[in-house]
Design a protein around this motif. Structure first.
Motif, PDB file in Angstrom:
ATOM      1  N   SER A  82     -19.946  13.490 -25.903  1.00  0.00           N
ATOM      2  CA  SER A  82     -20.643  14.743 -26.176  1.00  0.00           C
ATOM      3  C   SER A  82     -22.067  14.624 -25.642  1.00  0.00           C
ATOM      4  CB  SER A  82     -20.650  14.972 -27.688  1.00  0.00           C
ATOM      5  OG  SER A  82     -21.461  16.054 -28.053  1.00  0.00           O
ATOM      6  N   SER A  83     -22.539  15.648 -24.978  1.00  0.00           N
ATOM      7  CA  SER A  83     -23.899  15.621 -24.433  1.00  0.00           C
ATOM      8  C   SER A  83     -24.898  16.002 -25.517  1.00  0.00           C
ATOM      9  CB  SER A  83     -24.025  16.579 -23.252  1.00  0.00           C
ATOM     10  OG  SER A  83     -23.162  16.188 -22.204  1.00  0.00           O
ATOM     11  N   PRO A  84     -25.946  15.205 -25.708  1.00  0.00           N
ATOM     12  CA  PRO A  84     -26.927  15.509 -26.751  1.00  0.00           C
ATOM     13  C   PRO A  84     -27.769  16.727 -26.402  1.00  0.00           C
ATOM     14  CG  PRO A  84     -27.665  13.646 -25.443  1.00  0.00           C
ATOM     15  CD  PRO A  84     -26.292  13.985 -24.963  1.00  0.00           C
ATOM     16  N   VAL A  85     -28.319  17.357 -27.434  1.00  0.00           N
ATOM     17  CA  VAL A  85     -29.216  18.496 -27.249  1.00  0.00           C
ATOM     18  C   VAL A  85     -30.360  18.368 -28.247  1.00  0.00           C
ATOM     19  CG1 VAL A  85     -27.884  19.984 -28.821  1.00  0.00           C
ATOM     20  CG2 VAL A  85     -29.370  21.015 -27.096  1.00  0.00           C
TER      21      VAL A  85
ATOM     22  N   PRO B 157     -22.697  19.912 -28.566  1.00  0.00           N
ATOM     23  CA  PRO B 157     -23.251  20.940 -29.442  1.00  0.00           C
ATOM     24  C   PRO B 157     -24.167  21.898 -28.697  1.00  0.00           C
ATOM     25  CG  PRO B 157     -24.360  18.850 -29.807  1.00  0.00           C
ATOM     26  CD  PRO B 157     -23.243  18.579 -28.854  1.00  0.00           C
ATOM     27  N   VAL B 158     -24.211  23.122 -29.187  1.00  0.00           N
ATOM     28  CA  VAL B 158     -25.125  24.148 -28.690  1.00  0.00           C
ATOM     29  C   VAL B 158     -25.862  24.716 -29.895  1.00  0.00           C
ATOM     30  CG1 VAL B 158     -25.296  26.430 -27.615  1.00  0.00           C
ATOM     31  CG2 VAL B 158     -23.752  24.721 -26.660  1.00  0.00           C
TER      32      VAL B 158
ATOM     33  N   GLY C 286     -25.460   9.607 -24.121  1.00  0.00           N
ATOM     34  CA  GLY C 286     -24.409   8.957 -24.883  1.00  0.00           C
ATOM     35  C   GLY C 286     -23.588   8.037 -24.016  1.00  0.00           C
ATOM     36  N   SER C 287     -22.892   7.098 -24.658  1.00  0.00           N
ATOM     37  CA  SER C 287     -22.138   6.091 -23.936  1.00  0.00           C
ATOM     38  C   SER C 287     -20.816   5.798 -24.622  1.00  0.00           C
ATOM     39  CB  SER C 287     -22.968   4.811 -23.824  1.00  0.00           C
ATOM     40  OG  SER C 287     -22.190   3.730 -23.358  1.00  0.00           O
ATOM     41  N   ASP C 288     -19.855   5.286 -23.830  1.00  0.00           N
ATOM     42  CA  ASP C 288     -18.577   4.875 -24.394  1.00  0.00           C
ATOM     43  C   ASP C 288     -18.697   3.613 -25.237  1.00  0.00           C
ATOM     44  OD1 ASP C 288     -17.296   7.007 -23.280  1.00  0.00           O
ATOM     45  OD2 ASP C 288     -16.062   5.861 -21.878  1.00  0.00           O
TER      46      ASP C 288
END
Length: 476
Positions: A412-415, A455-456, A384-386
Motif C-alpha cells: 500500500s502506498s503511504p499518504v 489509502p486516500v 513501504g517494503s515487502d
C-alpha cells in the motif's frame, strides 16, 4: 434519519432556503468565512464562532445543538487511541526502538534508523487530540445545510473509527479516487464502483471482462481506469455510462493511468506505455520496453515510468521522445516526482534520481521489493517494503530516519494528511495504520486479510479497500 435530510426537510416546511447566505445571516459569521471553511481554504480557529454555526445547522434539522463544554473539553483532554501490537526489534540490524536516542540518550548517527514502535504487546500512549483536527470535524456540519462539505458524521467521533463499509463481490486492491463527494474503486469481481463518499451508498457499477486492480483517475467529469481484460476504460463520472475504451495487447494489472493536459498515459502487460487522447481514446503514441510497464507519473512535461525490464524511463510527455533511461538490478514500479527528483523503488533500494538527467543522487537499501509508490512531504520520503516495514528517509541526503514495522508486506502506498501518515499492510497484518511523522504509532484499524489498496484522505475521512471485499471509510 440523516441530519442533512432532516435539515433540508425542516427548511422546506418553513419555506426557508438552506443557503450559505442564510447560514451567515443567522449565525453572525460572514459568508466569506463560511466559504473559506467549507472549501478548505482556512481551518476554523474560533470555537465560539464555529459553535454558532453548529447551533444554527442543528436547529434547522430540529435537533439539539452539541453542548459547547463537550467540544471545549476535547480541546484539552487526551483522546483514547487504540493500536495493535507491533513486533519486537530483532536487535540484529542496528535499528532502535527509542525514537531519536540510543541507550545513553545520545542521538543516533544520521544514517541509522530507529524503529517506530513499542515492545510487542505494548499500547501506544494516548495522543492529544489536536485542535485543528477537532475543528475540521465540527466544520463538517456544513453538510446539514447542503453546503458541499460532507463530513457532519465526523462530529464527536475519534480518529480511527469506522464510518461505513461497502461490500462488493471481490477483494479491493484498487486505490480509490474521491471526487465531488463520490468514491470510485475497482475490484477483483471485474467491476468499477461509484459510491457516495458520505454514506457509502452505491451509485453505479461498471462491469468489465477482468479484474480491476488499476486505480481510477477522475478528471473533468470522466473516470479513467484499466482492467485485466486488456482494456483502458473512460466512463462518465456521474452516471457510469461508457465514453470510450482502448484495448491494449496485455492486461493492465496494477498499472494505473495518469492524466495530464488532455492526455491519458497507461502502462500495460503488452510492454508498452500508451498515450491516448483523453476525449476520444485515440492513440497518440506508444513507447515499447523490454517487459511489463507499471504506473506512470507526469511532471513538467515529462512522463516517468518503470518496467519489468529493470529500467526507469523518462520521455517527452507530448511526443513520446525518449529523454533518458536508468537500469538497476531490480524492477522499478511506481515513481513519484517531487522538487525535481524522481523517487522509485527498484533492486531492493529506494532510488532518488535527478528528474532532468536521470543521474542517481542516492540509493537507500531496504533489502526487499518496494511495492509501494513513495510519498514525499516536508523533506522526507516514505515508502513501504515487502520486508514488512514502512521507511522514512531524508529526501535530500538519503539518510534513514526511522522504520515502522508491521506484520505484513507494505505494498500500500503511504499518504500524508493532517500531519499523520496513513498506510495499509498486507497478509498477516491487515491493518490500516496511522503513524505520527516521527515514526510512532497513532492508531490502527483492523480490516483483516491484506491491504494492497492505498489509502486516500478527503474531508477528514480515510478511504481504503480490503481483501475482505469491502471499501472502508474511517475517520482520519
Amino acid at each position: 434519519m440523516e441530519l442533512e435530510r432532516q435539515a433540508k426537510e425542516s427548511r422546506a416546511r418553513t419555506g426557508l432556503r438552506s443557503s450559505r447566505a442564510a447560514l451567515a445571516k443567522e449565525s453572525g459569521v460572514s459568508e466569506q468565512t463560511l466559504s473559506d471553511w467549507f472549501n478548505g481554504r482556512h481551518v476554523p480557529r474560533d470555537l465560539d464562532q464555529l459553535m454558532k454555526v453548529v447551533e444554527v445547522l442543528t436547529s434547522w434539522a430540529d435537533l439539539r445543538a452539541p453542548e459547547y463544554g463537550r467540544w471545549n473539553r476535547l480541546l484539552v483532554d487526551d483522546s483514547s487511541h487504540r493500536t495493535n501490537s507491533v513486533p519486537e526489534s530483532s536487535g540484529s540490524d542496528g535499528l532502535r526502538s527509542d525514537p531519536g536516542a540510543d541507550a545513553s540518550g545520545a542521538n543516533p548517527p544520521a544514517n541509522q534508523l530507529h524503529q517506530g514502535s513499542t515492545q510487542k504487546g505494548a499500547i501506544a500512549a494516548p495522543a492529544r487530540l489536536r485542535r485543528r483536527n477537532l475543528l475540521l470535524g465540527i466544520a463538517g456540519a456544513g453538510a446539514a445545510a447542503g453546503l458541499g462539505f460532507a463530513g457532519w458524521q465526523l462530529v464527536g467521533r475519534r480518529p480511527g473509527q469506522l464510518l461505513w463499509k461497502h461490500r462488493i463481490d471481490g477483494p479491493v486492491s484498487s486505490t480509490p479516487a474521491v471526487a465531488d463527494g463520490v468514491a470510485y474503486f475497482g475490484s477483483d469481481d471485474q467491476s468499477l464502483y461509484a459510491v457516495d463518499a458520505a454514506s457509502g451508498e452505491r451509485l453505479w457499477r461498471f462491469p468489465t471482462g477482468g479484474r480491476v486492480r488499476s486505480s481510477p483517475v477522475v478528471v473533468d467529469g470522466v473516470v479513467h481506469f484499466g482492467s485485466d481484460d486488456k482494456t483502458l476504460y473512460a466512463a462518465d463520472a456521474n452516471s457510469g455510462e461508457p465514453r470510450w475504451h482502448f484495448r491494449t495487447g496485455g492486461d493492465l494489472g496494477w498499472s494505473s493511468p495518469a492524466v495530464a493536459n488532455g492526455v491519458v498515459y497507461v502502462g500495460s502487460g503488452d510492454r508498452n506505455l500508451h498515450a491516448l487522447d483523453a476525449s476520444t481514446g485515440a492513440r497518440r503514441w506508444s513507447i515499447p520496453t523490454g517487459n511489463r510497464v507499471w504506473s506512470p507519473a507526469v511532471a513538467d512535461g515529462v512522463v516517468y515510468f518503470g518496467s519489468d525490464d529493470k529500467t526507469l524511463h523518462a520521455a517527452d510527455a507530448a511526443s513520446g521522445e525518449p529523454r533518458w533511461s536508468v537500469a538497476t538490478q531490480g524492477v522499478f514500479t511506481y515513481p513519484t516526482v517531487a522538487n525535481g527528483v524522481v523517487y522509485a523503488g527498484g533492486g531492493q533500494n529506494l532510488h532518488a534520481l535527478d528528474a532532468a538527467t536521470g543521474k542517481q543522487r542516492w540509493a537507500f537499501p531496504i533489502y526487499a521489493n518496494a511495492g509501494s509508490s513513495p510519498a514525499v512531504a516536508d523533506g522526507v520520503v516514505y515508502v513501504g517494503s515487502d520486508d514488512h516495514n514502512l521507511y522514512a528517509v531524508n529526501a535530500e541526503s538519503g539518510a534513514g530516519l526511522w522504520r515502522y514495522p508491521t506484520n505484513g508486506e507494505v505494498r500500500s502506498s503511504p499518504v500524508v494528511a493532517y500531519d499523520v501518515l496513513y498506510v495499509g499492510s498486507g497478509e498477516g497484518d491487515g491493518n490500516l495504520h496511522a503513524v505520527n511523522l516521527d515514526g510512532t504509532p497513532r492508531w490502527s484499524f483492523l480490516i483483516g486479510g491484506y491491504i494492497w489498496s492505498s489509502p486516500v484522505v478527503a474531508d477528514g475521512v480515510v478511504y481504503v479497500g480490503g481483501a475482505d471485499s469491502h471499501l472502508y471509510a474511517v475517520t482520519a
